[in-house]
Scaffold this active site. Structure first.
Site: not given
Ligand code: CP
Length: 305
Positions: A51-52, A80, A101, A129
């Protein structure tokens, strides 16, 4: 230059503004189709995502911009041994904004110290998040119309759940919010979140190990996955993974206007039988993520329509 590392980097007025822009994008997407022409978003995902990452990429493409990056760090030079600082120094020369991320808590702060462009934290380990929280807040505002006075139940992995930590901190700034923290003993909310955003804010809360006992009190039920990848010991994960399963029977005890949110992905914690309940909003919530991220990209790039 503004980054988004923690949801508290934004004032409530800025969050309101992002929500209003996201609603306008939802209603009038064509107005925004060239807003980021010739701009480049880099998505650096050192951890898995559906999603993100994809909603960020879809957001930038829908703003007329371009996207580059990686979804698997084993295909980048971090495999590396390149440091995050060096990676960010390089990528900030190739892009106008970076969404990243990383499994290590605090890594977006390191990135923000080595960048020439805005950094967006798209999840750092078990920490925060913030863009998921923007998605959650847009959904709550759209569906319930307000944040004040809500009883928010958070259920599942409150220890490692970065979406939970960010949502609690964001909601703690609204009036008369009450939290119901539902988790096994082993996965209770960490003290850095509880002390700072609940106790110091003087907000009422209760802790429960039983979803059935408290579901009838809630305006929002925020379900979360027990996150296998965060457990040092697989045995503990296996013992706890099915502690909470929201099903049609439990939904009978909930208020008629309670909403069910979940950052997704889900594993077993919400039965698919709940999906057709009009109170189940998790897929709509994920859909909303694209539009609030469009609003955020524009804000951090200083672009107004
Ligand atoms: N909600 C969320 O962060 O989903 P993903 O891990 O799929 O990005």
């Amino acid at each position: 230059m503004q980054h988004l590392i923690n949801i508290m980097d934004l004032t409530t007025a800025e969050i309101d503004e992002l929500i209003e822009v996201a609603k306008d994008i939802l209603a009038n997407p064509e107005k925004y189709q060239d807003a980021c022409r010739h701009k480049i978003l880099a998505t650096l995902f050192f951890e898995p995502s559906t999603r993100t990452r994809l909603s960020f990429e879809s957001a930038m493409l829908s703003l007329g911009g371009n996207v580059l990056g990686f979804s698997d760090s084993s295909s980048s030079s971090s495999a590396k041994g390149e440091s995050l600082a060096d990676t960010i120094t390089m990528v900030s020369g190739y892009s106008d904004i970076i969404a990243m991320r990383h499994p290590k808590e605090g890594s977006p702060i390191v990135a923000s110290e080595h960048t020439a462009v805005p950094i967006i934290n798209a999840g750092d380990g078990g920490h925060y998040h913030p863009t998921q929280t923007l998605t959650d807040l847009l959904t709550i505002k759209t569906e319930l119309g307000h944040f004040d006075g809500l009883t928010v139940g958070l259920c599942g992995d409150l220890k490692y759940g970065r979406t939970v930590h960010s949502l609690i901190s964001a909601m703690s700034r609204y009036e008369n919010v009450r939290f119901v923290l539902i988790s096994p003993q082993e996965l209770k909310l960490p003290s850095f979140v509880k002390q700072t955003y609940i106790k110091d804010a003087g907000l009422p809360y209760i802790q429960s190990t039983s979803l059935e006992d408290v579901i009838g009190d809630l305006d929002i039920l925020y379900m979360t996955r027990i996150q296998r990848e965060r457990f040092p010991d697989e045995e503990d994960y296996l013992r706890l993974k099915d502690t909470y399963i929201l099903d049609e029977e439990k939904m009978k005890s909930a208020k008629r206007d309670m909403i069910v949110l979940h950052p997704l992905p889900r594993v077993n914690e919400i039965s698919t039988g709940v999906d057709s309940d009009p109170r189940a909003l998790y897929f709509k919530q994920a859909y909303n993520g694209k539009f609030i991220r469009m609003a955020l990209i524009m804000k951090l790039l200083g672009i107004k329509i």
